[in-house]
Scaffold this motif. Structure first.
Motif, short mmCIF file in Angstrom:
data_model
loop_
_atom_site.label_atom_id
_atom_site.label_comp_id
_atom_site.label_asym_id
_atom_site.label_seq_id
_atom_site.Cartn_x
_atom_site.Cartn_y
_atom_site.Cartn_z
N TRP A 1 0.85 -1.17 0.15
CA TRP A 1 -0.07 -0.06 0.00
C TRP A 1 1.06 1.40 -0.08
CZ3 TRP A 1 -5.01 -0.70 -1.08
CH2 TRP A 1 -5.58 -1.72 -0.83
N MET B 1 -8.85 1.13 -12.13
CA MET B 1 -8.47 0.94 -10.44
C MET B 1 -7.01 1.34 -10.57
SD MET B 1 -10.33 -0.40 -8.23
CE MET B 1 -9.39 -1.39 -7.11
N ILE C 1 -4.44 -0.13 -12.18
CA ILE C 1 -3.40 -1.46 -12.20
C ILE C 1 -3.05 -1.56 -13.42
CG2 ILE C 1 -3.59 -3.90 -11.73
CD1 ILE C 1 -5.93 -3.54 -9.96
N THR D 1 0.68 -9.29 -12.59
CA THR D 1 -0.81 -9.30 -12.82
C THR D 1 -1.39 -10.30 -14.19
OG1 THR D 1 -0.51 -7.23 -14.32
CG2 THR D 1 -0.93 -7.09 -11.80
N TYR E 1 -9.21 -8.56 -0.07
CA TYR E 1 -9.22 -7.20 -0.24
C TYR E 1 -9.22 -6.23 1.14
CZ TYR E 1 -10.55 -2.70 -2.03
OH TYR E 1 -10.58 -1.37 -2.39
N ARG F 1 -0.98 -4.73 -1.02
CA ARG F 1 -2.00 -4.24 -2.05
C ARG F 1 -2.34 -5.08 -3.06
NH1 ARG F 1 -0.79 1.73 -5.11
NH2 ARG F 1 -2.70 1.76 -6.08
N GLU G 1 -5.80 -6.14 -4.37
CA GLU G 1 -6.28 -5.59 -5.59
C GLU G 1 -6.85 -7.09 -6.48
OE1 GLU G 1 -4.80 -1.22 -6.03
OE2 GLU G 1 -3.74 -2.90 -7.11
#
Length: 699
Positions: free
Chosen positions: A356, A579, A581, A587, A650, A656, A660
């Motif tokens: 975060w 978001m 991202i 990811t 979440y 983070r 996410e």
């Protein structure tokens, strides 16, 4: 003096950490940072701070030395002279991130006092932070498992409905982890959400089979006949969905990145096992249980929240509303397609997206960036044809030109190379006059500067700047962040210099090698992700389309299933855009797996629609409603359970990235559920495919 004494202690203790590269520890107290001094015996190069200066005149002189040394001031000492920077490199094969993290944290506690604060960043430290949340991750896993079991009980309200799907999920987990251990693969902490998702999918398949088995049992009142009928009905659609899931996961391996390939092999094996531990195991185990007393209540519930929701859903997919749904689907395709192209490659926020913004690590990144050139480095190597090429005046001029070219970018904080170390020596030779702080124009004088520079130095002291055979020089470029646009700007600017000076480089026999450092490595990773993302999407789409077409012996059936799936993919990318991202090495696997597993919902519902069509002989609203209240009910439940399974990440995870990704997987499952329950039957109504008459094929 107190601060400089702490600088010496930090430098010495960094050298004692297991796995450290002893030749790559830098600070004003290390032997790797040098200064040139004029003495009665001549001009010598020595350690920048061989000892702590005394208060008074000696300290004043030391401060002036700092301010005049461009390779120290604003590099290892902040402009306000309140902060010092320390850098250490580690040998990956010798480093245990947990041991390193504990040693660094102890060093921080020992050094910190009311006048001094310590901030620590770097990949090994980040890995240590990730491992420090291991206990928290285990707790979240436990809560997720408990939530799934509770939902099973609320859904079936009998022992068989809880035990069998849970066993199916656990057996799949044991097999998956066993395969990883057999292949000596480890699971990365950042991608643990993927095994969790696959386990949840095993549970979802088992719930679908259990639901169908109970329907068959209610009709036949015979355990064996119910198991046979259940297998006859569910084996082909279930296997088709699992194979497409597994292929989608396996095709992550098209990215030439070892961590992604390893993840692809383990998780693909884990997923394909659902055929045995979900499709085959579930009806087999259910035959060992006596028919549940609430059998009729499960199959024909009188009042149910799920039924209350699904009946209106069935109505909006038939008749004129079905055409409206398909029209909305087309509009969504265009909107989501537009925003999906805006997703950034790489990280799109400063610091690390793993933690975060207010985390201790990201706070440290911000503090270092505010006081020093930056936490992110780009190394560009200039290689001559033969030894001693770096001692050439023309070679040094090329380095200087490259530095000026890079520093013209507003994203570059500072550059440094051997060319910056030589002019101060030239100035010292000529009595300290500033006009002599330039490079000499003849090769002999340049050679003399190198001789002075190397004096009183140990082998390897200048490895950061040039190779020991003087053939290759390194230019260091500092940046404040490693966001995708920063990396793109850095690499395009470096490449433009090579292109613009191709003739000059060839004339002097200089080869430019791109690139290392954090920025260089991430540039290569982002390029691989960019290329593999499109290739992965195309291969997954083609494989899924092929298997669906074979299973239903119809291209139209494959089209009906692929349209909602591709819409889910585009909407997921759009969600990432909003978001904040980016697509990166962490990811991309989550996206690929999350979107790929969504085809199961559509396959199960489409298969049930074909059964109801053949039973009634016509496609009616009643047939859609029956399919929706049976298979659709199980889809609704499994999607809800999946969302419940990842929601803890979440709200509870200190990382983070995991938080996410948990939220995003929940959104993906919801989108896929909507696609299956609303878009699939609407497309069936609009297209009126002929394959409904014959149903599924067989393998």
């Amino acid at each position: 003096q107190d601060t400089l004494r702490k600088a010496q202690e930090i430098t010495k203790r960094l050298d004692l950490i297991p796995g450290v590269n002893h030749d790559k520890i830098y600070s004003i107290a290390s032997r790797k940072v040098k200064k040139t001094r004029v003495t009665a015996d001549g001009i010598i190069t020595e350690n920048f701070m061989p000892r702590i200066p005394d208060p008074g005149e000696e300290m004043v002189n030391f401060r002036q030395t700092v301010q005049k040394n461009g390779s120290v001031y604003r590099v290892w000492v902040s402009p306000d002279e309140k902060s010092l920077l320390f850098a250490a490199s580690f040998i990956p094969s010798l480093v245990d991130p947990r041991v390193l993290f504990n040693d660094i944290q102890k060093l921080k506690r020992d050094i910190s006092d009311e006048k001094h604060r310590v901030f620590i960043t770097g990949e090994p430290v980040l890995a240590g932070w990730v491992y420090s949340y291991q206990q928290e991750t285990i707790i979240i896993f436990g809560l997720t498992f408990a939530a799934l079991v509770l939902l099973l009980f609320l859904y079936f309200r009998n022992l068989a409905g809880v035990i069998v799907p849970t066993l199916s999920m656990l057996i799949g987990g044991i097999w998956g982890l066993g395969f990883a251990g057999l292949c000596n693969f480890n699971l990365e902490p950042l991608t643990l959400v993927i095994p969790l998702l696959i386990s949840a999918r095993a549970l979802a398949h088992s719930v679908q089979i259990t639901e169908r088995y109970l329907e068959c049992l209610e009709q036949t009142n015979d355990v064996k006949a119910a198991a046979v009928e259940c297998n006859h009905s569910m084996l082909v659609p279930g296997t088709t969905g699992i194979i497409t899931d597994s292929l989608g996961i396996l095709l992550i391996a098209v990215a030439p990145i070892p961590i992604m390939q390893k993840l692809a092999f383990v998780c693909a094996f884990w997923a394909i096992n659902i055929v045995l531990n979900g499709i085959v195991f579930t009806p087999l185990m259910l035959t060992f249980f006596t028919p549940p007393k609430n059998l009729r209540a499960i199959v024909h519930p009188q009042k149910s929240l799920i039924h209350t929701v699904l009946r209106p859903v069935a109505r909006i997919t038939y008749g004129r509303p079905g055409w409206i749904v398909v029209s909305c689907m087309v509009i969504l395709f265009m909107v989501a397609g537009f925003f999906s192209t805006k997703v950034g490659i790489g990280d799109i926020n400063p610091g690390t997206p793993i933690l975060w913004p207010q985390s201790e690590y990201n706070t440290a990144v911000n503090r270092i960036n505010s006081n020093f050139p930056g936490t992110e480095e780009l190394y560009v190597l200039f290689e001559g044809k033969e030894e001693n090429a770096v001692k050439s005046h023309a070679f040094l001029n090329i380095l200087d030109s490259f530095q000026r070219h890079m520093e013209a970018s507003p994203k570059v904080s500072k550059t440094l190379c051997v060319e910056n170390l030589l002019p101060p020596i030239q100035k010292a030779i000529y009595g300290g006059y500033f006009k002599w702080q330039v490079l000499p124009t003849d090769e002999r004088s340049v050679g003399q500067l190198y001789f002075v520079l190397a004096g009183n130095s140990a082998p390897g002291d200048f490895d950061l700047y040039f190779s020991r055979d003087y053939k290759t020089a390194n230019v260091i470029i500092w940046f404040k962040d490693h966001m995708g646009e920063t990396i793109t700007e850095a690499m395009s600017r470096a490449k433009s210099f090579i292109e613009q000076n191709k003739t000059l480089l060839n004339k002097n026999g200089v080869t430019v090698r791109l690139a290392s450092g954090t920025i260089g490595v991430l540039a290569a990773v982002d390029e691989s992700v960019r290329n593999s993302q499109l290739l992965n999407f195309m291969l997954v789409t083609a494989a899924t389309f092929l298997f669906c077409a074979l299973a239903y012996r119809s291209l139209v059936a494959a089209l009906i299933l692929m349209l909602p799936l591709n819409l889910a993919n585009l909407m997921t990318l759009s969600f990432m855009k909003f978001m904040g991202i980016g697509l990166n090495v962490n990811t991309l696997p989550v996206i690929s797996v999350g979107v790929g597993v969504g085809i199961d919902y559509g396959i199960y519902l489409l298969s049930r629609l074909t059964e109801e069509y053949r039973s009634a002989g016509i496609y009616t609203l009643d047939a859609v409603t029956k399919a929706m209240l049976s298979t659709g009910k199980a889809i609704f439940f499994t999607a809800a359970s999946m969302v419940a399974g990842v929601v803890f990440w979440y709200f509870l995870s200190s990382m983070r990235f995991q938080a996410e990704m948990g939220l995003m997987l929940g959104v993906i499952m919801f989108i896929n559920m909507v696609g299956a329950l609303i878009f699939v039957p609407s497309l069936v109504y609009v297209l009126k495919p002929k394959f409904l008459k014959r149903g599924l094929g067989s393998f």
